[in-house]
Motif scaffolding. Structure first.
Motif, PDB file in Angstrom:
ATOM      1  N   MET A  97       0.834  -1.166   0.000  1.00  0.00           N
ATOM      2  CA  MET A  97       0.000   0.000   0.000  1.00  0.00           C
ATOM      3  C   MET A  97       0.885   1.238   0.000  1.00  0.00           C
ATOM      4  O   MET A  97       1.979   1.215   0.561  1.00  0.00           O
ATOM      5  N   GLY A  98       0.398   2.286  -0.600  1.00  0.00           N
ATOM      6  CA  GLY A  98       1.137   3.537  -0.628  1.00  0.00           C
ATOM      7  C   GLY A  98       0.296   4.668  -0.062  1.00  0.00           C
ATOM      8  O   GLY A  98      -0.931   4.646  -0.149  1.00  0.00           O
ATOM      9  N   ALA A  99       0.965   5.665   0.513  1.00  0.00           N
ATOM     10  CA  ALA A  99       0.287   6.823   1.088  1.00  0.00           C
ATOM     11  C   ALA A  99       0.636   8.070   0.290  1.00  0.00           C
ATOM     12  O   ALA A  99       1.804   8.427   0.182  1.00  0.00           O
ATOM     13  N   ALA A 100      -0.386   8.712  -0.270  1.00  0.00           N
ATOM     14  CA  ALA A 100      -0.212  10.016  -0.903  1.00  0.00           C
ATOM     15  C   ALA A 100      -0.423  11.046   0.196  1.00  0.00           C
ATOM     16  O   ALA A 100      -1.540  11.502   0.437  1.00  0.00           O
ATOM     17  N   ILE A 101       0.665  11.384   0.900  1.00  0.00           N
ATOM     18  CA  ILE A 101       0.589  12.289   2.039  1.00  0.00           C
ATOM     19  C   ILE A 101       0.598  13.720   1.514  1.00  0.00           C
ATOM     20  O   ILE A 101       1.568  14.165   0.903  1.00  0.00           O
ATOM     21  N   ILE A 102      -0.505  14.406   1.752  1.00  0.00           N
ATOM     22  CA  ILE A 102      -0.686  15.771   1.250  1.00  0.00           C
ATOM     23  C   ILE A 102      -0.757  16.708   2.454  1.00  0.00           C
ATOM     24  O   ILE A 102      -1.532  16.479   3.387  1.00  0.00           O
ATOM     25  N   HIS A 103       0.100  17.734   2.422  1.00  0.00           N
ATOM     26  CA  HIS A 103       0.166  18.682   3.537  1.00  0.00           C
ATOM     27  C   HIS A 103       0.531  20.051   2.972  1.00  0.00           C
ATOM     28  O   HIS A 103       1.526  20.183   2.258  1.00  0.00           O
ATOM     29  N   GLY A 104      -0.276  21.038   3.265  1.00  0.00           N
ATOM     30  CA  GLY A 104       0.019  22.394   2.809  1.00  0.00           C
ATOM     31  C   GLY A 104       0.076  22.524   1.294  1.00  0.00           C
ATOM     32  O   GLY A 104       0.890  23.277   0.770  1.00  0.00           O
ATOM     33  N   GLY A 105      -0.758  21.756   0.594  1.00  0.00           N
ATOM     34  CA  GLY A 105      -0.787  21.825  -0.860  1.00  0.00           C
ATOM     35  C   GLY A 105       0.384  21.133  -1.541  1.00  0.00           C
ATOM     36  O   GLY A 105       0.630  21.337  -2.722  1.00  0.00           O
ATOM     37  N   ARG A 106       1.111  20.292  -0.793  1.00  0.00           N
ATOM     38  CA  ARG A 106       2.260  19.582  -1.361  1.00  0.00           C
ATOM     39  C   ARG A 106       2.142  18.084  -1.078  1.00  0.00           C
ATOM     40  O   ARG A 106       1.548  17.680  -0.087  1.00  0.00           O
ATOM     41  N   LEU A 107       2.755  17.298  -1.941  1.00  0.00           N
ATOM     42  CA  LEU A 107       2.779  15.841  -1.834  1.00  0.00           C
ATOM     43  C   LEU A 107       4.151  15.390  -1.368  1.00  0.00           C
ATOM     44  O   LEU A 107       5.171  15.839  -1.895  1.00  0.00           O
ATOM     45  N   GLY A 159      -3.925  -9.668   9.648  1.00  0.00           N
ATOM     46  CA  GLY A 159      -4.781  -9.064  10.660  1.00  0.00           C
ATOM     47  C   GLY A 159      -4.952  -7.566  10.536  1.00  0.00           C
ATOM     48  O   GLY A 159      -5.716  -6.967  11.300  1.00  0.00           O
ATOM     49  N   GLU A 160      -4.233  -6.919   9.610  1.00  0.00           N
ATOM     50  CA  GLU A 160      -4.335  -5.467   9.410  1.00  0.00           C
ATOM     51  C   GLU A 160      -5.247  -5.152   8.236  1.00  0.00           C
ATOM     52  O   GLU A 160      -5.293  -5.896   7.260  1.00  0.00           O
ATOM     53  N   THR A 161      -5.903  -4.006   8.308  1.00  0.00           N
ATOM     54  CA  THR A 161      -6.560  -3.466   7.125  1.00  0.00           C
ATOM     55  C   THR A 161      -5.511  -2.684   6.334  1.00  0.00           C
ATOM     56  O   THR A 161      -4.418  -2.402   6.850  1.00  0.00           O
ATOM     57  N   GLU A 162      -5.826  -2.317   5.112  1.00  0.00           N
ATOM     58  CA  GLU A 162      -4.899  -1.510   4.315  1.00  0.00           C
ATOM     59  C   GLU A 162      -4.621  -0.177   5.009  1.00  0.00           C
ATOM     60  O   GLU A 162      -3.487   0.295   5.044  1.00  0.00           O
ATOM     61  N   GLN A 163      -5.659   0.419   5.582  1.00  0.00           N
ATOM     62  CA  GLN A 163      -5.490   1.704   6.256  1.00  0.00           C
ATOM     63  C   GLN A 163      -4.608   1.572   7.490  1.00  0.00           C
ATOM     64  O   GLN A 163      -3.754   2.425   7.747  1.00  0.00           O
ATOM     65  N   GLU A 164      -4.799   0.514   8.270  1.00  0.00           N
ATOM     66  CA  GLU A 164      -3.961   0.292   9.452  1.00  0.00           C
ATOM     67  C   GLU A 164      -2.500   0.087   9.050  1.00  0.00           C
ATOM     68  O   GLU A 164      -1.590   0.573   9.726  1.00  0.00           O
ATOM     69  N   GLU A 215       3.120   1.858   8.684  1.00  0.00           N
ATOM     70  CA  GLU A 215       4.271   2.077   7.808  1.00  0.00           C
ATOM     71  C   GLU A 215       4.759   3.524   7.873  1.00  0.00           C
ATOM     72  O   GLU A 215       5.955   3.775   7.862  1.00  0.00           O
ATOM     73  N   CYS A 216       3.845   4.486   7.957  1.00  0.00           N
ATOM     74  CA  CYS A 216       4.256   5.891   8.051  1.00  0.00           C
ATOM     75  C   CYS A 216       4.994   6.159   9.360  1.00  0.00           C
ATOM     76  O   CYS A 216       5.960   6.920   9.384  1.00  0.00           O
ATOM     77  N   ARG A 217       4.556   5.507  10.441  1.00  0.00           N
ATOM     78  CA  ARG A 217       5.273   5.646  11.722  1.00  0.00           C
ATOM     79  C   ARG A 217       6.666   5.041  11.603  1.00  0.00           C
ATOM     80  O   ARG A 217       7.651   5.640  12.040  1.00  0.00           O
ATOM     81  N   GLU A 218       6.760   3.826  11.031  1.00  0.00           N
ATOM     82  CA  GLU A 218       8.035   3.125  10.947  1.00  0.00           C
ATOM     83  C   GLU A 218       9.007   3.789   9.978  1.00  0.00           C
ATOM     84  O   GLU A 218      10.168   3.988  10.289  1.00  0.00           O
ATOM     85  N   GLU A 219       8.525   4.108   8.766  1.00  0.00           N
ATOM     86  CA  GLU A 219       9.396   4.636   7.710  1.00  0.00           C
ATOM     87  C   GLU A 219       9.714   6.111   7.861  1.00  0.00           C
ATOM     88  O   GLU A 219      10.785   6.563   7.467  1.00  0.00           O
ATOM     89  N   LEU A 220       8.746   6.882   8.385  1.00  0.00           N
ATOM     90  CA  LEU A 220       8.859   8.334   8.358  1.00  0.00           C
ATOM     91  C   LEU A 220       8.825   8.992   9.729  1.00  0.00           C
ATOM     92  O   LEU A 220       9.121  10.180   9.854  1.00  0.00           O
ATOM     93  N   GLY A 221       8.408   8.264  10.758  1.00  0.00           N
ATOM     94  CA  GLY A 221       8.304   8.835  12.093  1.00  0.00           C
ATOM     95  C   GLY A 221       7.178   9.830  12.247  1.00  0.00           C
ATOM     96  O   GLY A 221       7.272  10.764  13.039  1.00  0.00           O
ATOM     97  N   ILE A 222       6.086   9.629  11.493  1.00  0.00           N
ATOM     98  CA  ILE A 222       4.953  10.556  11.534  1.00  0.00           C
ATOM     99  C   ILE A 222       3.658   9.795  11.781  1.00  0.00           C
ATOM    100  O   ILE A 222       3.579   8.590  11.578  1.00  0.00           O
ATOM    101  N   ASP A 223       2.648  10.539  12.211  1.00  0.00           N
ATOM    102  CA  ASP A 223       1.296  10.009  12.322  1.00  0.00           C
ATOM    103  C   ASP A 223       0.466  10.603  11.193  1.00  0.00           C
ATOM    104  O   ASP A 223       0.591  11.802  10.882  1.00  0.00           O
ATOM    105  N   VAL A 224      -0.363   9.759  10.596  1.00  0.00           N
ATOM    106  CA  VAL A 224      -1.247  10.207   9.527  1.00  0.00           C
ATOM    107  C   VAL A 224      -2.658   9.693   9.772  1.00  0.00           C
ATOM    108  O   VAL A 224      -2.860   8.712  10.490  1.00  0.00           O
TER     109      VAL A 224
END
Length: 125
Positions: free
Chosen positions: A1-11, A36-41, A46-55
């Motif tokens: 799964m991939g996350a298109a993280i959009i913040h402040g008009g930027r990807l 046992g995970e959904t795609e969203q979970e 993955e965002c916490r592990e790879e990037l250190g952020i919450d989304v």
């Protein structure tokens, strides 16, 4: 799964560090769904592990993208809720405006979704 993280008009785009055949290609951050995970979970983890952020995961964007290993990648929009992205598993991260979307060499599996992201950048910017 991939996350298109959009913040402040930027990807947020992430440059692969490995494997060698994908290194230097840009992608949507994310990873595999664990049992046992959904795609969203999976994307939140993955965002916490790879990037250190919450989304917060939003809606599906673009079509399913077939991968070389027979798997399928799906991309979801995501909003940054806490933290500043860090390149923990990537060689580089870059925030791209709509005009900069194609300034990086996207991996073939991610490229079809990039165009679909334009609409979301316009709405959030």
């Amino acid at each position: 799964m991939g996350a298109a993280i959009i913040h402040g008009g930027r990807l947020l785009a992430a440059c692969r560090a490995d494997p060698p055949e994908l290194a230097g290609g840009w992608e949507f951050p994310g990873g595999k769904v664990e049992p046992g995970e959904t795609e969203q979970e999976a994307l939140v983890r993955e965002c916490r592990e790879e990037l250190g952020i919450d989304v917060v995961v939003g809606e599906r964007i673009g079509a399913d993208c077939p991968l070389h290993n027979g798997m399928v990648m799906r991309v979801w929009t995501a909003s940054l809720t806490r933290g500043e992205p860090q390149a923990r598993e990537h060689s580089e991260l870059r925030w791209l405006t709509e005009a900069q979307l194609f300034d990086v060499p996207w991996l073939p599996a991610d490229l079809p979704v990039v165009e679909a992201v334009r609409r979301h950048l316009k709405e959030s910017g």
